[in-house]
Design a protein around this motif. Structure first.
Motif, PDB file in Angstrom:
ATOM      1  N   THR A  38       0.730  -0.799   0.006  1.00 19.68           N
ATOM      2  CA  THR A  38       0.121   0.356   0.198  1.00 19.68           C
ATOM      3  C   THR A  38       0.983   1.245  -0.318  1.00 19.68           C
ATOM      4  O   THR A  38      -0.012   2.268  -0.236  1.00 19.68           O
ATOM      5  CB  THR A  38      -1.251   0.690   1.652  1.00 19.68           C
ATOM      6  N   GLY A  39       2.583   0.788  -0.010  1.00 20.69           N
ATOM      7  CA  GLY A  39       3.312   2.717   0.511  1.00 20.69           C
ATOM      8  C   GLY A  39       3.955   2.116   0.265  1.00 20.69           C
ATOM      9  O   GLY A  39       4.523   1.153   0.294  1.00 20.69           O
ATOM     10  N   VAL A  40       5.012   3.032  -0.633  1.00 20.08           N
ATOM     11  CA  VAL A  40       6.968   3.117  -0.280  1.00 20.08           C
ATOM     12  C   VAL A  40       7.387   4.316   0.255  1.00 20.08           C
ATOM     13  O   VAL A  40       6.319   5.288   0.472  1.00 20.08           O
ATOM     14  CB  VAL A  40       7.082   2.961  -1.446  1.00 20.08           C
ATOM     15  N   THR A  41       8.304   3.955   1.037  1.00 24.78           N
ATOM     16  CA  THR A  41       9.353   5.428   1.599  1.00 24.78           C
ATOM     17  C   THR A  41      11.005   4.955   1.343  1.00 24.78           C
ATOM     18  O   THR A  41      11.332   3.699   0.949  1.00 24.78           O
ATOM     19  CB  THR A  41       9.130   5.013   3.002  1.00 24.78           C
ATOM     20  N   LEU A  42      11.706   6.726   0.719  1.00 28.01           N
ATOM     21  CA  LEU A  42      13.052   6.119   0.776  1.00 28.01           C
ATOM     22  C   LEU A  42      13.314   7.142   1.066  1.00 28.01           C
ATOM     23  O   LEU A  42      12.874   8.681   1.316  1.00 28.01           O
ATOM     24  CB  LEU A  42      13.418   6.478  -0.977  1.00 28.01           C
ATOM     25  N   TYR A  43      14.628   6.742   2.529  1.00 29.42           N
ATOM     26  CA  TYR A  43      14.708   7.828   3.272  1.00 29.42           C
ATOM     27  C   TYR A  43      16.985   7.236   2.694  1.00 29.42           C
ATOM     28  O   TYR A  43      16.892   6.582   3.394  1.00 29.42           O
ATOM     29  CB  TYR A  43      14.625   7.250   4.262  1.00 29.42           C
ATOM     30  N   TRP A  44      17.151   8.864   3.304  1.00 28.78           N
ATOM     31  CA  TRP A  44      18.423   8.867   3.274  1.00 28.78           C
ATOM     32  C   TRP A  44      18.675   9.849   4.314  1.00 28.78           C
ATOM     33  O   TRP A  44      18.759  10.866   4.578  1.00 28.78           O
ATOM     34  CB  TRP A  44      18.703   9.304   2.057  1.00 28.78           C
ATOM     35  N   ASP A  45      20.053   8.781   4.884  1.00 33.01           N
ATOM     36  CA  ASP A  45      20.592   9.337   6.424  1.00 33.01           C
ATOM     37  C   ASP A  45      22.360  10.040   5.684  1.00 33.01           C
ATOM     38  O   ASP A  45      22.696   8.629   5.906  1.00 33.01           O
ATOM     39  CB  ASP A  45      20.675   8.855   7.188  1.00 33.01           C
ATOM     40  N   PRO A  46      22.498  11.035   4.779  1.00 31.93           N
ATOM     41  CA  PRO A  46      23.724  11.294   4.580  1.00 31.93           C
ATOM     42  C   PRO A  46      25.113  11.670   5.088  1.00 31.93           C
ATOM     43  O   PRO A  46      24.519  11.931   6.392  1.00 31.93           O
ATOM     44  CB  PRO A  46      23.430  12.129   3.546  1.00 31.93           C
ATOM     45  N   SER A  47      25.760  10.935   4.817  1.00 38.10           N
ATOM     46  CA  SER A  47      27.613  11.206   5.820  1.00 38.10           C
ATOM     47  C   SER A  47      28.517  11.602   4.424  1.00 38.10           C
ATOM     48  O   SER A  47      28.039  11.283   3.177  1.00 38.10           O
ATOM     49  CB  SER A  47      27.837  10.380   6.265  1.00 38.10           C
ATOM     50  N   THR A  48      29.267  11.481   4.891  1.00 39.39           N
ATOM     51  CA  THR A  48      30.900  12.211   4.034  1.00 39.39           C
ATOM     52  C   THR A  48      31.187  10.598   2.483  1.00 39.39           C
ATOM     53  O   THR A  48      31.047  10.877   1.710  1.00 39.39           O
ATOM     54  CB  THR A  48      32.482  12.596   4.495  1.00 39.39           C
ATOM     55  N   GLY A  49      30.622   9.369   2.964  1.00 42.97           N
ATOM     56  CA  GLY A  49      31.088   7.914   2.320  1.00 42.97           C
ATOM     57  C   GLY A  49      32.297   7.868   2.542  1.00 42.97           C
ATOM     58  O   GLY A  49      32.550   7.082   1.343  1.00 42.97           O
ATOM     59  N   ARG A  50      33.365   8.398   3.459  1.00 40.22           N
ATOM     60  CA  ARG A  50      34.802   8.059   3.285  1.00 40.22           C
ATOM     61  C   ARG A  50      34.269   6.471   3.897  1.00 40.22           C
ATOM     62  O   ARG A  50      33.795   6.337   5.131  1.00 40.22           O
ATOM     63  CB  ARG A  50      35.348   8.993   3.781  1.00 40.22           C
ATOM     64  N   LYS A  51      35.848   5.875   3.909  1.00 38.01           N
ATOM     65  CA  LYS A  51      35.417   5.391   4.596  1.00 38.01           C
ATOM     66  C   LYS A  51      36.117   5.199   6.425  1.00 38.01           C
ATOM     67  O   LYS A  51      36.869   6.277   6.576  1.00 38.01           O
ATOM     68  CB  LYS A  51      37.107   3.894   4.444  1.00 38.01           C
ATOM     69  N   LYS A  52      36.055   4.182   7.184  1.00 40.49           N
ATOM     70  CA  LYS A  52      35.942   3.978   8.511  1.00 40.49           C
ATOM     71  C   LYS A  52      35.474   5.464   8.776  1.00 40.49           C
ATOM     72  O   LYS A  52      35.926   6.342   9.754  1.00 40.49           O
ATOM     73  CB  LYS A  52      37.569   4.299   8.744  1.00 40.49           C
ATOM     74  N   ARG A  53      34.676   6.281   8.244  1.00 43.41           N
ATOM     75  CA  ARG A  53      33.762   7.344   9.403  1.00 43.41           C
ATOM     76  C   ARG A  53      32.073   6.348   9.332  1.00 43.41           C
ATOM     77  O   ARG A  53      32.080   5.821   9.334  1.00 43.41           O
ATOM     78  CB  ARG A  53      34.123   8.624   8.182  1.00 43.41           C
ATOM     79  N   ASP A  54      31.214   7.747   9.762  1.00 43.60           N
ATOM     80  CA  ASP A  54      29.861   7.485   9.566  1.00 43.60           C
ATOM     81  C   ASP A  54      29.595   6.750   8.581  1.00 43.60           C
ATOM     82  O   ASP A  54      29.805   7.635   7.482  1.00 43.60           O
ATOM     83  CB  ASP A  54      28.913   8.976  10.690  1.00 43.60           C
ATOM     84  N   SER A  55      28.464   5.880   8.765  1.00 43.60           N
ATOM     85  CA  SER A  55      27.930   5.515   6.770  1.00 43.60           C
ATOM     86  C   SER A  55      27.105   6.479   6.750  1.00 43.60           C
ATOM     87  O   SER A  55      25.741   7.508   7.467  1.00 43.60           O
ATOM     88  CB  SER A  55      27.857   4.227   6.931  1.00 43.60           C
ATOM     89  N   SER A  56      27.228   6.428   5.313  1.00 45.86           N
ATOM     90  CA  SER A  56      25.612   7.228   4.195  1.00 45.86           C
ATOM     91  C   SER A  56      25.287   5.976   3.882  1.00 45.86           C
ATOM     92  O   SER A  56      25.092   5.702   2.697  1.00 45.86           O
ATOM     93  CB  SER A  56      26.707   7.781   3.479  1.00 45.86           C
ATOM     94  N   ALA A  57      23.735   6.196   4.704  1.00 45.02           N
ATOM     95  CA  ALA A  57      22.748   4.757   4.147  1.00 45.02           C
ATOM     96  C   ALA A  57      21.542   4.896   3.194  1.00 45.02           C
ATOM     97  O   ALA A  57      20.996   6.416   4.156  1.00 45.02           O
ATOM     98  CB  ALA A  57      22.657   4.360   5.405  1.00 45.02           C
ATOM     99  N   CYS A  58      20.849   4.704   2.434  1.00 48.04           N
ATOM    100  CA  CYS A  58      19.847   5.177   2.663  1.00 48.04           C
ATOM    101  C   CYS A  58      18.616   3.813   2.094  1.00 48.04           C
ATOM    102  O   CYS A  58      18.879   2.490   2.261  1.00 48.04           O
ATOM    103  CB  CYS A  58      19.884   4.828   0.652  1.00 48.04           C
TER     104      CYS A  58
END
Length: 280
Positions: free
Chosen positions: A94-114
């Motif tokens: 019945t529904g769809v959601t796309l959510y992005w929690d951005p970060s720098t995307g560099r290795k060994k740092r906080d992850s950028s996840a979608c």
């Protein structure tokens, strides 16, 4: 004594007795069947999750620091989303959601996840269809712009044109970067900015734990190949050194967002005519 350091002449509530009446008695029977029959109690348990049910309905408080996310509660599936029938397996979406929690995307740092979620609101089930961990090369001059292009590629593959982007911290400028990248590529997308004020641990626990504990969180088998299951296994509400939770945060954000309504593409659209035969 709890009153030793206080100046009360008479301890508060001296002589009072504690009365606790859980909604279900020791024999597994409802104590107020006329108000809360067993089927209503089970529905309530499935809605709020085991932890809240035990604390609020059974009066058996579980300290938040003892709460965990059990990966064993995830129910895996292999089916893809069928656009024509709007189904995943036998579940009507019945529904769809796309959510992005951005970060720098560099290795060994906080992850950028979608996180991409489908919902079956009739059965109150959530389907975690994809979790993207976005990484860019250390030499990348514009890491956020590069990630926006990666997300746009994914949205095009999944035929999704709306995304919610968390704007806490580094993410504050990402919605505008995303719009610029989409305009440059001639893509029409709807970008929603989301700023979160509650602590991350509270958001994750309240969104994910009720679904896990009641068996209503599904995940595609490819999610097993991502770091998400390791995040879930090592997660605690008080945090732990070296344990990441960025994927969990993206999933929690997707769960709490208002979804885009989904309709089967093969469905016949009904035509409605207004009744104008009336007098004023």
């Amino acid at each position: 004594m709890v009153y030793e350091k206080n100046a009360f002449s008479t301890p508060f509530l001296r002589g009072y007795k504690l009365l606790k009446i859980p909604i279900v008695n020791a024999n597994g029977e409802p104590v107020w069947p006329e108000l809360f029959p067993m089927d209503a109690i089970e529905q309530l348990r499935e809605t709020v999750g085991v932890r809240h049910f035990m604390s609020q309905m059974m009066l058996d408080f579980v300290p938040i620091e003892r709460a965990r996310l059990d990966p064993g509660g995830v129910r895996f599936y292999e089916e893809e989303f069928d656009v024509r029938s709007a189904k995943i397996g036998s579940h009507l979406i019945t529904g769809v959601t796309l959510y992005w929690d951005p970060s720098t995307g560099r290795k060994k740092r906080d992850s950028s996840a979608c996180a991409l979620l489908f919902r079956d609101d009739k059965n109150r089930c959530v389907f975690l269809h994809d979790v993207l961990y976005l990484t860019v090369d250390e030499s990348e001059a514009f890491p956020l712009s590069r990630q926006c292009d990666m997300v746009l590629d994914f949205m095009g593959t999944r035929k999704i044109n709306r995304i919610t982007i968390e704007t806490n911290g580094l993410g504050i400028g990402v919605p505008e970067i995303m719009r610029d990248c989409a305009t440059r590529r001639g893509i029409c997308v709807h970008v929603i900015s989301q700023k979160n004020n509650k602590p991350k641990s509270e958001r994750i626990l309240n969104a994910i734990e009720p679904l896990l504990s009641t068996g209503r969180l599904y995940a595609h088998t490819r999610v097993r190949q991502t770091p998400l299951m390791s995040e879930m296994l090592g997660w605690t509400p008080v945090g732990a050194y070296g344990v990441h939770d960025d994927g969990l945060d993206a999933v929690a954000g997707a769960i709490t967002q208002t979804p885009i309504p989904v309709r089967a593409s093969g469905a016949v659209q009904k035509t409605f005519s207004a009744n104008t035969n009336f007098s004023i």
